[in-house]
Motif scaffolding. Structure first.
Motif, PDB file in Angstrom:
ATOM      1  N   ARG A  82      22.242  62.141  57.641  1.00 38.08           N
ATOM      2  CA  ARG A  82      23.541  61.329  58.615  1.00 38.08           C
ATOM      3  C   ARG A  82      24.365  61.336  56.834  1.00 38.08           C
ATOM      4  O   ARG A  82      25.606  61.114  57.607  1.00 38.08           O
ATOM      5  N   HIS A  83      23.807  61.861  56.423  1.00 38.59           N
ATOM      6  CA  HIS A  83      25.160  62.442  54.969  1.00 38.59           C
ATOM      7  C   HIS A  83      25.361  63.500  54.999  1.00 38.59           C
ATOM      8  O   HIS A  83      25.513  65.075  55.918  1.00 38.59           O
ATOM      9  N   PRO A  84      27.242  63.484  54.716  1.00 40.59           N
ATOM     10  CA  PRO A  84      27.816  64.504  55.056  1.00 40.59           C
ATOM     11  C   PRO A  84      27.940  65.826  54.398  1.00 40.59           C
ATOM     12  O   PRO A  84      28.567  66.940  54.996  1.00 40.59           O
ATOM     13  N   ASP A  85      27.123  65.644  53.246  1.00 42.89           N
ATOM     14  CA  ASP A  85      26.475  66.534  52.414  1.00 42.89           C
ATOM     15  C   ASP A  85      25.263  67.593  52.583  1.00 42.89           C
ATOM     16  O   ASP A  85      25.210  68.307  51.908  1.00 42.89           O
ATOM     17  N   VAL A  86      24.403  66.797  53.386  1.00 42.70           N
ATOM     18  CA  VAL A  86      23.644  67.796  53.823  1.00 42.70           C
ATOM     19  C   VAL A  86      23.698  68.318  55.003  1.00 42.70           C
ATOM     20  O   VAL A  86      24.374  68.211  56.275  1.00 42.70           O
ATOM     21  N   VAL A  87      23.001  69.831  55.541  1.00 44.45           N
ATOM     22  CA  VAL A  87      23.192  70.472  56.425  1.00 44.45           C
ATOM     23  C   VAL A  87      22.056  70.456  57.384  1.00 44.45           C
ATOM     24  O   VAL A  87      21.840  70.291  58.539  1.00 44.45           O
ATOM     25  N   THR A  88      20.855  70.201  57.354  1.00 41.32           N
ATOM     26  CA  THR A  88      19.727  70.063  57.946  1.00 41.32           C
ATOM     27  C   THR A  88      18.986  69.704  57.144  1.00 41.32           C
ATOM     28  O   THR A  88      18.646  69.600  55.820  1.00 41.32           O
ATOM     29  N   THR A  89      17.808  68.553  57.558  1.00 36.46           N
ATOM     30  CA  THR A  89      16.311  68.273  57.153  1.00 36.46           C
ATOM     31  C   THR A  89      15.405  68.672  58.225  1.00 36.46           C
ATOM     32  O   THR A  89      15.185  69.046  59.162  1.00 36.46           O
ATOM     33  N   GLU A  90      14.038  69.212  56.799  1.00 36.66           N
ATOM     34  CA  GLU A  90      13.008  69.625  58.434  1.00 36.66           C
ATOM     35  C   GLU A  90      11.662  68.937  57.503  1.00 36.66           C
ATOM     36  O   GLU A  90      11.895  69.171  55.933  1.00 36.66           O
ATOM     37  N   VAL A  91      10.916  68.567  57.953  1.00 37.02           N
ATOM     38  CA  VAL A  91       9.167  68.712  57.076  1.00 37.02           C
ATOM     39  C   VAL A  91       8.474  69.722  57.381  1.00 37.02           C
ATOM     40  O   VAL A  91       7.856  70.310  58.622  1.00 37.02           O
ATOM     41  N   VAL A  92       7.515  70.201  55.854  1.00 41.74           N
ATOM     42  CA  VAL A  92       6.937  71.064  55.938  1.00 41.74           C
ATOM     43  C   VAL A  92       5.747  70.622  55.149  1.00 41.74           C
ATOM     44  O   VAL A  92       6.058  69.545  54.790  1.00 41.74           O
ATOM     45  N   ARG A  93       4.921  72.357  54.776  1.00 42.24           N
ATOM     46  CA  ARG A  93       4.004  71.683  54.810  1.00 42.24           C
ATOM     47  C   ARG A  93       4.317  72.114  53.071  1.00 42.24           C
ATOM     48  O   ARG A  93       4.371  73.813  52.742  1.00 42.24           O
ATOM     49  N   ARG A  94       3.875  71.523  52.416  1.00 39.65           N
ATOM     50  CA  ARG A  94       4.206  72.131  50.832  1.00 39.65           C
ATOM     51  C   ARG A  94       2.898  70.977  50.183  1.00 39.65           C
ATOM     52  O   ARG A  94       2.230  70.240  50.724  1.00 39.65           O
ATOM     53  N   ASP A 126      18.113  70.750  52.507  1.00 35.97           N
ATOM     54  CA  ASP A 126      19.075  71.608  53.037  1.00 35.97           C
ATOM     55  C   ASP A 126      20.771  71.278  52.588  1.00 35.97           C
ATOM     56  O   ASP A 126      21.181  70.411  52.781  1.00 35.97           O
ATOM     57  N   VAL A 127      21.347  71.714  51.199  1.00 38.48           N
ATOM     58  CA  VAL A 127      22.608  70.710  50.720  1.00 38.48           C
ATOM     59  C   VAL A 127      23.199  72.040  51.603  1.00 38.48           C
ATOM     60  O   VAL A 127      23.455  73.275  51.373  1.00 38.48           O
ATOM     61  N   ASP A 128      24.900  71.673  51.415  1.00 36.37           N
ATOM     62  CA  ASP A 128      25.787  72.458  51.419  1.00 36.37           C
ATOM     63  C   ASP A 128      26.543  73.099  50.670  1.00 36.37           C
ATOM     64  O   ASP A 128      27.328  73.747  50.863  1.00 36.37           O
ATOM     65  N   HIS A 129      26.360  72.539  49.029  1.00 32.62           N
ATOM     66  CA  HIS A 129      27.226  73.588  48.235  1.00 32.62           C
ATOM     67  C   HIS A 129      26.134  73.140  47.126  1.00 32.62           C
ATOM     68  O   HIS A 129      25.634  72.155  46.357  1.00 32.62           O
ATOM     69  N   ILE A 130      26.002  73.640  46.131  1.00 37.27           N
ATOM     70  CA  ILE A 130      25.076  73.703  45.243  1.00 37.27           C
ATOM     71  C   ILE A 130      25.176  72.415  43.629  1.00 37.27           C
ATOM     72  O   ILE A 130      24.134  72.111  42.926  1.00 37.27           O
ATOM     73  N   ASP A 131      26.459  72.138  43.934  1.00 43.29           N
ATOM     74  CA  ASP A 131      26.776  70.977  42.806  1.00 43.29           C
ATOM     75  C   ASP A 131      26.056  69.583  43.400  1.00 43.29           C
ATOM     76  O   ASP A 131      26.308  69.063  42.725  1.00 43.29           O
ATOM     77  N   VAL A 156      23.313  68.665  44.739  1.00 39.89           N
ATOM     78  CA  VAL A 156      21.644  68.840  44.858  1.00 39.89           C
ATOM     79  C   VAL A 156      21.615  67.464  44.150  1.00 39.89           C
ATOM     80  O   VAL A 156      20.325  66.417  44.577  1.00 39.89           O
ATOM     81  N   THR A 157      21.224  67.406  42.830  1.00 36.74           N
ATOM     82  CA  THR A 157      21.821  65.934  41.593  1.00 36.74           C
ATOM     83  C   THR A 157      21.442  64.851  42.564  1.00 36.74           C
ATOM     84  O   THR A 157      20.746  64.571  42.320  1.00 36.74           O
ATOM     85  N   SER A 158      23.338  64.686  42.832  1.00 40.11           N
ATOM     86  CA  SER A 158      23.260  63.822  43.833  1.00 40.11           C
ATOM     87  C   SER A 158      22.415  63.276  44.524  1.00 40.11           C
ATOM     88  O   SER A 158      22.054  62.051  44.684  1.00 40.11           O
ATOM     89  N   LEU A 159      21.859  64.065  45.352  1.00 46.57           N
ATOM     90  CA  LEU A 159      22.045  64.042  47.053  1.00 46.57           C
ATOM     91  C   LEU A 159      19.889  63.774  46.445  1.00 46.57           C
ATOM     92  O   LEU A 159      19.603  62.491  47.330  1.00 46.57           O
ATOM     93  N   ALA A 160      18.958  64.262  45.367  1.00 50.99           N
ATOM     94  CA  ALA A 160      18.479  63.664  44.994  1.00 50.99           C
ATOM     95  C   ALA A 160      17.785  62.423  44.369  1.00 50.99           C
ATOM     96  O   ALA A 160      17.291  61.339  44.783  1.00 50.99           O
ATOM     97  N   SER A 161      19.533  62.151  43.140  1.00 52.21           N
ATOM     98  CA  SER A 161      19.007  60.927  43.120  1.00 52.21           C
ATOM     99  C   SER A 161      18.793  59.598  43.952  1.00 52.21           C
ATOM    100  O   SER A 161      18.627  58.996  44.089  1.00 52.21           O
ATOM    101  N   GLN A 162      19.653  59.993  45.146  1.00 52.46           N
ATOM    102  CA  GLN A 162      20.237  58.805  46.070  1.00 52.46           C
ATOM    103  C   GLN A 162      18.262  58.672  46.218  1.00 52.46           C
ATOM    104  O   GLN A 162      18.326  57.243  47.583  1.00 52.46           O
ATOM    105  N   ALA A 163      17.250  59.624  46.513  1.00 53.57           N
ATOM    106  CA  ALA A 163      15.940  59.337  47.238  1.00 53.57           C
ATOM    107  C   ALA A 163      15.591  58.260  46.108  1.00 53.57           C
ATOM    108  O   ALA A 163      14.737  57.263  46.506  1.00 53.57           O
TER     109      ALA A 163
END
Length: 722
Positions: free
Chosen positions: A57-69, A84-89, A91-98
């Motif tokens: 639902r986040h406007p800066d997120v392009v897509t998500t998926e569950v993968v095996r890693r 997957d994020v729409d702009h490289i700048d 990444v950090t703020s979106l990760a912080s929200q988790a």
């Protein structure tokens, strides 16, 4: 393959490649950087469905998926959430929200592949090797220290040619040089040249001035300047800038370009996947981490945002035994004749590779009952560790490069250009190998583990003791040893016919420890320096005359210290030459008297008396009126930008004063200097040369004050002194 990558504000990416016709840009608008979220522990059972819904639902997120890693080297593949994020700048703020989601308790979630530098992330995610396809052209811009704090430059050098005068004239000359050379790399004495030139253009009304290769984007600021502290040492990180289509190398903020050369940087570019600009400002640990991340990526292992490795349980006895460094023999203070130095080739990296010391296999569960590490009784898994795969190619390649250097030097007419290239590559790889050991114990290392650090030291101690025992059994006396080097002389109690030659012993030790022991050098003599005010030997202060060569090996004394003025260094080296030629302390003393006479006669050029010291804090942070404080006050009066972590250069003109008049900055017109102060520095330097023979500063000063002759016999014979 691109040699530099630019990120525009609208999300577009420019890949710049070198061709025979110049640099060419490829524009992309489909790049979406990715990070991952997973349970912090494999024991944590979390449903990622709700988390995925939130990110979708986040406007800066392009897509998500569950993968095996694999969230770690010691974890198997499991479900993780890729975002997957729409702009490289972003990444950090979106990760912080988790970390801030109330539905997920703090500590249950961990983020991965977050804090990568921009160009490195792009290359890693797109499988790109940023090694340029052709040679890179360069242009150097530099300004003198006196211009460093100015908003407008009155003087600027372009590839060594100085231009001065009006802003418009300077800008026109810079623009002409850019057009003539079209450089791929701008080498700047300070990165502040970039914004300052644009400010000058705006003030002077020069509207067509540009450094950029891309229309519409002149330059970008990537980071602000900052001061930091690392292991008790204050450093300064200047602001970083980016010019589209060109690489910026800031000479005030580059380790590898300063310690190696462009060829050394390019070698590491191919190994780390960090493009030239990022590698130039990166630290050794940063580059090593990038190489490790590339290996982890190949193994589908994610990179933690923050290190959270716990230290394995150890009983008190093991903690005591583990908290030690490499083995060090107390140096035998004095002068020693016929000394040989032997070194283990890349000891710590080779311990890692030959003993399979790696964070993912040390103290493994599958061999917990084994005692593979001496003294510490740690187990090491039979499965090959990832760190071995990281370091082994570097060790092998450096050995090949060193062999190529030897072959080139043996030619009748060595190719100097090729030699510089090889030496640059060798030095770059050396620094990575130097750092690989200590980085295992660094708390912020992405994949380090303190047990690896402890195990490497334990193996190193065992290896050096093994070498010592075999050398002594072969008829040699150890006069010093430190970590990976050992110095020996023939044992006078052993007959020459019963002594085993060093080449044979080195071969035997090599076969025993499985790491090559090399004969580093033969010295006519070596002197080990005592600690000041003590009879104990200083571990890293010594000097010696290389046998058959017109050179000395010097470690730790003033001639090797970065703050020592050139005149003091020159006098100390001349004193070494006098001592080597005469073996007479009197000859050394006579040269000291000559140098002091030069000083007081005003015959020493002031540029030979420049001291360079690092500033550790802002001017207001000092409580004592030191020379550095005086220099900082003068710099502030002249609006010069000197930050903590940077160097300041000055000449001491009156050390009796406590004001700013105590020193003069190097760019000022200096008419005189404090001869008495520099005499004290000379005495200190000569004390380092004579102290192995029993002379200290008091002896030297007493002799200077009395002017009396002291016969050499009063200090004993050379044999007695050694």
């Amino acid at each position: 393959m691109p040699f530099t990558i630019d990120f525009l504000d609208n999300g577009r990416v420019l890949e710049w490649e070198t061709t025979s016709d110049g640099a060419v840009a490829t524009e992309r608008d489909d790049y979406t950087p990715r990070f991952y979220v997973a349970p912090r522990s494999s024991d944590t059972d979390l449903d990622l469905t709700e988390l995925r819904t939130i990110y979708d639902r986040h406007p800066d997120v392009v897509t998500t998926e569950v993968v095996r890693r694999r969230p770690g080297f010691r974890r198997d593949e499991e479900d993780v959430l890729a975002v997957d994020v729409d702009h490289i700048d972003r990444v950090t703020s979106l990760a912080s929200q988790a970390r801030q989601l109330s539905d997920y308790p703090i500590g249950d979630l961990a983020c991965f592949n977050v804090d990568f530098s921009r160009e490195f992330r792009y290359c890693l995610e797109n499988g790109l090797d940023p090694t340029p396809a052709t040679d890179l052209s360069t242009l150097r811009l530099s300004v003198p220290m006196s211009e460093s704090g100015n908003e407008t430059y009155r003087e600027l050098s372009i590839d060594g040619e100085t231009v001065s005068g009006r802003s418009a004239d300077i800008l026109t000359t810079v623009q002409a040089a850019l057009k003539a050379h079209d450089p791929d790399i701008l080498i700047c004495s300070t990165s502040e040249i970039i914004p300052t030139l644009y400010e000058m253009a705006a003030t002077a009304g020069v509207g067509d001035f540009t450094l950029s290769r891309w229309s519409g984007v002149e330059y970008q600021q990537l980071a602000s300047r900052s001061t930091y502290s690392s292991y008790g040492r204050v450093g300064h990180s200047p602001a970083r800038y980016n010019v589209p289509g060109r690489v910026i190398i800031d000479e005030s903020n580059t380790f590898f370009y300063g310690e190696t050369n462009l060829e050394g940087i390019l070698d590491l570019v191919s190994r780390s996947k960090k493009p030239v600009q990022e590698l130039a400002w990166a630290s050794i640990g940063n580059v090593l981490t990038s190489i490790q991340i590339c290996e982890a990526h190949d193994r589908d292992v994610l990179v933690p945002w923050n290190s959270w490795r716990h230290e394995f349980y150890k009983p008190m006895g093991t903690l005591h035994d583990a908290d030690r460094g490499g083995f060090i023999f107390a140096p035998d203070v004095g002068l020693h004749e016929d000394v040989h130095e032997l070194d283990f080739s890349s000891l710590y990296p080779n311990i890692i590779c030959t003993r399979n010391v790696s964070p993912d296999v040390i103290r493994c569960d599958c061999h917990h009952d084994r005692e593979d590490v001496p003294e510490l009784e740690y187990s090491i898994c039979d499965e090959r560790g990832y760190l071995v795969d990281v370091l082994e190619p570097i060790i092998e390649d450096r050995d090949e490069i060193k062999a190529a250097i030897r072959r080139e030097r043996q030619r009748d007419e060595p190719d100097e250009k090729r030699l510089r290239e090889l030496e640059g590559r060798s030095e770059a790889l050396k620094w990575i190998l130097v750092a690989c050991f200590g980085y295992q114990g660094f708390s912020n290392a992405k994949f380090g583990r303190i047990e690896c650090h402890e195990a490497i030291n334990a193996f190193a101690r065992e290896i050096l003791l093994t070498a010592k025992q075999r050398l002594e059994a072969g008829g040699w006396r150890v006069v010093h040893g430190i970590v990976d080097s050992i110095w020996v002389t023939p044992d006078p109690t052993i007959d020459d016919t019963e002594r085993t030659d060093l080449e044979t012993l080195a071969t035997e030790i090599t076969e025993t420890v499985n790491i090559r022991l090399e004969h580093e050098a033969h010295y006519d003599w070596v002197a080990f320096v005592p600690q000041r005010g003590s009879d104990a030997g200083a571990l890293t202060k010594y000097f010696g005359k290389v046998a058959g060569e017109d050179e000395f090996k010097i470690r730790g004394i003033e001639a090797r210290q970065r703050s020592t003025p050139p005149f003091i260094e020159e006098v100390q080296r001349k004193c070494l030459e006098q001592f080597d030629a005469t073996r007479s302390p009197e000859a050394v003393f006579a040269y000291l008297q000559k140098a002091i006479k030069q000083l007081h006669a005003g015959e020493v050029p002031v540029k030979q008396l420049v001291e360079r010291n690092r500033i550790s804090k802002p001017l207001e942070g000092y409580t004592q009126n030191t020379q550095n404080v005086a220099a900082l006050k003068r710099a502030r009066d002249q609006d010069l930008a000197i930050h903590p972590g940077q160097d300041i250069e000055y000449v001491v003109v009156d050390d009796e004063k406590s004001s700013r008049d105590r020193v003069a900055l190097t760019h000022e017109e200096i008419e005189t200097y404090d001869a008495s102060y520099y005499e004290t520095q000379l005495v200190r330097a000569v004390e380092s040369v004579l102290s192995p023979l029993g002379w200290d500063r008091i002896d030297i000063q007493r002799k200077l004050s009395t002017g009396k002759e002291t016969v050499l016999s009063s200090f004993g014979s050379v044999d007695e002194l050694s």
